[in-house]
Write a protein that holds these residues in place. Structure first.
Motif, mmCIF file in Angstrom:
data_model
loop_
_atom_site.group_PDB
_atom_site.id
_atom_site.type_symbol
_atom_site.label_atom_id
_atom_site.label_comp_id
_atom_site.label_asym_id
_atom_site.label_seq_id
_atom_site.Cartn_x
_atom_site.Cartn_y
_atom_site.Cartn_z
ATOM 1 N N TRP A 42 0.805 -1.216 0.000
ATOM 2 C CA TRP A 42 0.000 0.000 0.000
ATOM 3 C C TRP A 42 0.840 1.268 0.000
ATOM 4 O O TRP A 42 0.429 2.266 -0.582
ATOM 5 C CB TRP A 42 -1.014 0.004 1.149
ATOM 6 N N PRO A 43 2.044 1.301 0.594
ATOM 7 C CA PRO A 43 2.828 2.546 0.481
ATOM 8 C C PRO A 43 3.249 2.856 -0.958
ATOM 9 O O PRO A 43 3.283 4.020 -1.354
ATOM 10 C CB PRO A 43 4.064 2.288 1.352
ATOM 11 N N VAL A 44 3.530 1.833 -1.749
ATOM 12 C CA VAL A 44 3.897 2.049 -3.148
ATOM 13 C C VAL A 44 2.718 2.643 -3.916
ATOM 14 O O VAL A 44 2.873 3.585 -4.704
ATOM 15 C CB VAL A 44 4.360 0.721 -3.791
ATOM 16 N N VAL A 45 1.540 2.116 -3.677
ATOM 17 C CA VAL A 45 0.342 2.624 -4.351
ATOM 18 C C VAL A 45 0.089 4.068 -3.938
ATOM 19 O O VAL A 45 -0.231 4.919 -4.769
ATOM 20 C CB VAL A 45 -0.869 1.727 -4.028
ATOM 21 N N LEU A 46 0.270 4.371 -2.659
ATOM 22 C CA LEU A 46 0.083 5.735 -2.173
ATOM 23 C C LEU A 46 1.068 6.696 -2.833
ATOM 24 O O LEU A 46 0.692 7.801 -3.241
ATOM 25 C CB LEU A 46 0.242 5.771 -0.655
ATOM 26 N N VAL A 47 2.310 6.295 -2.984
ATOM 27 C CA VAL A 47 3.313 7.141 -3.646
ATOM 28 C C VAL A 47 2.925 7.392 -5.099
ATOM 29 O O VAL A 47 3.041 8.518 -5.597
ATOM 30 C CB VAL A 47 4.716 6.507 -3.531
ATOM 31 N N VAL A 48 2.456 6.360 -5.792
ATOM 32 C CA VAL A 48 2.053 6.548 -7.192
ATOM 33 C C VAL A 48 0.886 7.514 -7.283
ATOM 34 O O VAL A 48 0.855 8.396 -8.156
ATOM 35 C CB VAL A 48 1.708 5.186 -7.835
ATOM 36 N N PHE A 49 -0.084 7.402 -6.388
ATOM 37 C CA PHE A 49 -1.210 8.335 -6.396
ATOM 38 C C PHE A 49 -0.742 9.761 -6.117
ATOM 39 O O PHE A 49 -1.209 10.712 -6.749
ATOM 40 C CB PHE A 49 -2.260 7.933 -5.367
ATOM 41 N N LEU A 50 0.178 9.937 -5.169
ATOM 42 C CA LEU A 50 0.671 11.272 -4.851
ATOM 43 C C LEU A 50 1.464 11.872 -6.007
ATOM 44 O O LEU A 50 1.343 13.066 -6.290
ATOM 45 C CB LEU A 50 1.515 11.225 -3.578
#
Length: 66
Positions: A42-50
């Motif tokens: 989930w941190p990787v997905v959050l970084v991509v969204f940001l």
């Protein structure tokens, strides 16, 4: 394009998560792997969204300055 891949990946992982949550068990070993991958990345997905949100903001600012 990268965000689209993550959206599709999240949709698939969410559907599997909901299916396992409603039935109470994972029928296939890949369902458990999907759940593990979803919870671990989930941190990787959050970084991509940001990054996508920042790129959108930059493009809006550039279009306003023209």
């Amino acid at each position: 394009m990268i965000e689209l891949v993550f959206y599709i990946w999240l949709l698939g992982a969410t559907l599997i998560f909901v299916g396992v949550a409603m039935t109470g068990k994972a029928n296939d070993r890949f369902e458990a792997l999907w759940l593990l991958a979803l919870s671990a990345s989930w941190p990787v997905v959050l970084v991509v969204f940001l990054v996508g949100a920042a790129a959108t903001m930059v493009s809006i600012v550039i279009s306003w300055s023209r």
